[in-house]
Design a protein around this motif. Sequence first.
Motif, PDB file in Angstrom:
ATOM      1  N   LEU A   1       0.804  -1.170  -0.150  1.00  0.00           N
ATOM      2  CA  LEU A   1      -0.107  -0.040  -0.040  1.00  0.00           C
ATOM      3  C   LEU A   1       1.146   1.304  -0.083  1.00  0.00           C
ATOM      4  N   MET A   2       1.449   1.544   1.195  1.00  0.00           N
ATOM      5  CA  MET A   2       2.423   2.865   1.077  1.00  0.00           C
ATOM      6  C   MET A   2       3.432   2.794   0.292  1.00  0.00           C
ATOM      7  N   GLY A   3       4.000   1.797   0.074  1.00  0.00           N
ATOM      8  CA  GLY A   3       4.948   1.486  -1.057  1.00  0.00           C
ATOM      9  C   GLY A   3       4.692   2.069  -2.242  1.00  0.00           C
ATOM     10  N   GLN A   4       3.499   1.777  -2.806  1.00  0.00           N
ATOM     11  CA  GLN A   4       2.974   2.110  -4.182  1.00  0.00           C
ATOM     12  C   GLN A   4       2.220   3.576  -4.017  1.00  0.00           C
ATOM     13  N   VAL A   5       1.768   4.116  -2.910  1.00  0.00           N
ATOM     14  CA  VAL A   5       1.319   5.291  -2.613  1.00  0.00           C
ATOM     15  C   VAL A   5       2.472   6.224  -2.759  1.00  0.00           C
ATOM     16  N   ASN A   6       3.653   6.006  -2.199  1.00  0.00           N
ATOM     17  CA  ASN A   6       4.942   6.637  -2.341  1.00  0.00           C
ATOM     18  C   ASN A   6       5.429   6.898  -3.550  1.00  0.00           C
ATOM     19  N   LEU A   7       5.246   5.764  -4.672  1.00  0.00           N
ATOM     20  CA  LEU A   7       5.627   5.811  -5.877  1.00  0.00           C
ATOM     21  C   LEU A   7       4.935   7.089  -6.437  1.00  0.00           C
ATOM     22  N   VAL A   8       3.692   7.364  -6.122  1.00  0.00           N
ATOM     23  CA  VAL A   8       2.958   8.462  -6.865  1.00  0.00           C
ATOM     24  C   VAL A   8       3.486   9.758  -6.219  1.00  0.00           C
ATOM     25  N   ARG A   9       3.566   9.806  -4.605  1.00  0.00           N
ATOM     26  CA  ARG A   9       3.894  10.961  -4.017  1.00  0.00           C
ATOM     27  C   ARG A   9       5.381  11.196  -4.451  1.00  0.00           C
ATOM     28  N   LEU A  10       6.479  10.506  -4.380  1.00  0.00           N
ATOM     29  CA  LEU A  10       7.864  10.749  -4.660  1.00  0.00           C
ATOM     30  C   LEU A  10       8.182  10.751  -6.114  1.00  0.00           C
ATOM     31  N   GLY A  11       7.489   9.919  -6.751  1.00  0.00           N
ATOM     32  CA  GLY A  11       7.841   9.683  -8.359  1.00  0.00           C
ATOM     33  C   GLY A  11       7.074  10.594  -9.190  1.00  0.00           C
ATOM     34  N   ARG A  12       6.047  11.253  -8.899  1.00  0.00           N
ATOM     35  CA  ARG A  12       5.226  12.175  -9.601  1.00  0.00           C
ATOM     36  C   ARG A  12       6.252  13.255 -10.415  1.00  0.00           C
ATOM     37  N   ALA A  13       7.084  13.630  -9.551  1.00  0.00           N
ATOM     38  CA  ALA A  13       7.888  14.942 -10.071  1.00  0.00           C
ATOM     39  C   ALA A  13       8.838  14.365 -11.243  1.00  0.00           C
ATOM     40  N   SER A  14       9.237  13.173 -11.191  1.00  0.00           N
ATOM     41  CA  SER A  14      10.104  12.635 -12.469  1.00  0.00           C
ATOM     42  C   SER A  14       9.471  11.959 -13.477  1.00  0.00           C
ATOM     43  N   VAL A  15       8.032  12.144 -13.627  1.00  0.00           N
ATOM     44  CA  VAL A  15       7.463  11.518 -14.766  1.00  0.00           C
ATOM     45  C   VAL A  15       7.176  12.901 -15.699  1.00  0.00           C
ATOM     46  N   ARG A  16       7.465  12.867 -16.836  1.00  0.00           N
ATOM     47  CA  ARG A  16       7.211  14.126 -17.779  1.00  0.00           C
ATOM     48  C   ARG A  16       5.807  14.364 -17.944  1.00  0.00           C
ATOM     49  N   PRO A  17       5.347  15.604 -18.257  1.00  0.00           N
ATOM     50  CA  PRO A  17       4.048  15.878 -18.434  1.00  0.00           C
ATOM     51  C   PRO A  17       3.393  15.246 -19.279  1.00  0.00           C
ATOM     52  N   GLY A  18       2.346  14.559 -19.102  1.00  0.00           N
ATOM     53  CA  GLY A  18       1.689  13.771 -20.042  1.00  0.00           C
ATOM     54  C   GLY A  18       1.809  12.504 -19.672  1.00  0.00           C
ATOM     55  N   GLY A  19       2.554  12.028 -18.779  1.00  0.00           N
ATOM     56  CA  GLY A  19       3.030  10.573 -18.619  1.00  0.00           C
ATOM     57  C   GLY A  19       2.015   9.990 -17.849  1.00  0.00           C
ATOM     58  N   VAL A  20       2.479   8.708 -17.060  1.00  0.00           N
ATOM     59  CA  VAL A  20       1.395   7.756 -16.325  1.00  0.00           C
ATOM     60  C   VAL A  20       2.255   7.119 -15.480  1.00  0.00           C
ATOM     61  N   ILE A  21       1.468   7.233 -14.363  1.00  0.00           N
ATOM     62  CA  ILE A  21       1.796   6.051 -13.097  1.00  0.00           C
ATOM     63  C   ILE A  21       0.873   4.941 -13.151  1.00  0.00           C
ATOM     64  N   VAL A  22       1.139   3.720 -13.226  1.00  0.00           N
ATOM     65  CA  VAL A  22       0.276   2.475 -12.903  1.00  0.00           C
ATOM     66  C   VAL A  22       0.978   1.755 -11.897  1.00  0.00           C
TER      67      VAL A  22
END
Length: 201
Positions: free
Chosen positions: A87-108
């Motif tokens: 749960l929190m591992g993947q939530v943190n992928l969003v919280r912490l990784g969002r800035a590394s995803v180019r605009p228009g990209g996606v997190i799955v």
Amino acid sequence: MKVLLIGASGTIGQAVTDALSSDCEVIRVGHRSGDHRVDLSQPDQLRALFAEVGPVDAIISTAGQASFGPLAQLSDDAFELGLNNKLMGQVNLVRLGRASVRPGGVIVLTSGILSRHPMPGSSAIAMVNGALESFVKAAALELDDVRLNVVAPAFVKETMVQMGMDPTHGISAADTAKAYLRALEPDLHGATIDLPLDAAR
């Protein structure tokens, strides 16, 4: 397309790697093997991973540990494994990784069928899966720079065979990987993607 794949060494992760490799640069991340190694439950390791890898077009997680067993026998640690890792591992992928995803990209992210079709022994993992799906729905309402989806796999035939289960009603890893490809498509945001693929909602 540059894809950061967390859980690349697992059964589903390997199938997703195979499905993407012809068209994408896949950066494979695992707990014990891969181009990079990370413990999903450790935010500092995730921060270091994103700093090292740099900008990507997509983050896909096929990772996450959670406990399976009779409710009366599940310890505090058994529940905390799923909460801290899957749960929190993947939530943190969003919280912490969002800035590394180019605009228009996606997190799955990855949840699982047990959130909606539980079975005896699945209370801890069903809880985590359901929480992930609710998180994706809510968080997507606040994300306008990247998209966010979650795949809810059914039982994978190869894993069922390894566990000594009858794989008749399972879905192959290769077919499961198709759901992750669907999650990358630009028309989906805040979706839970089941198998069969027409169950996206």
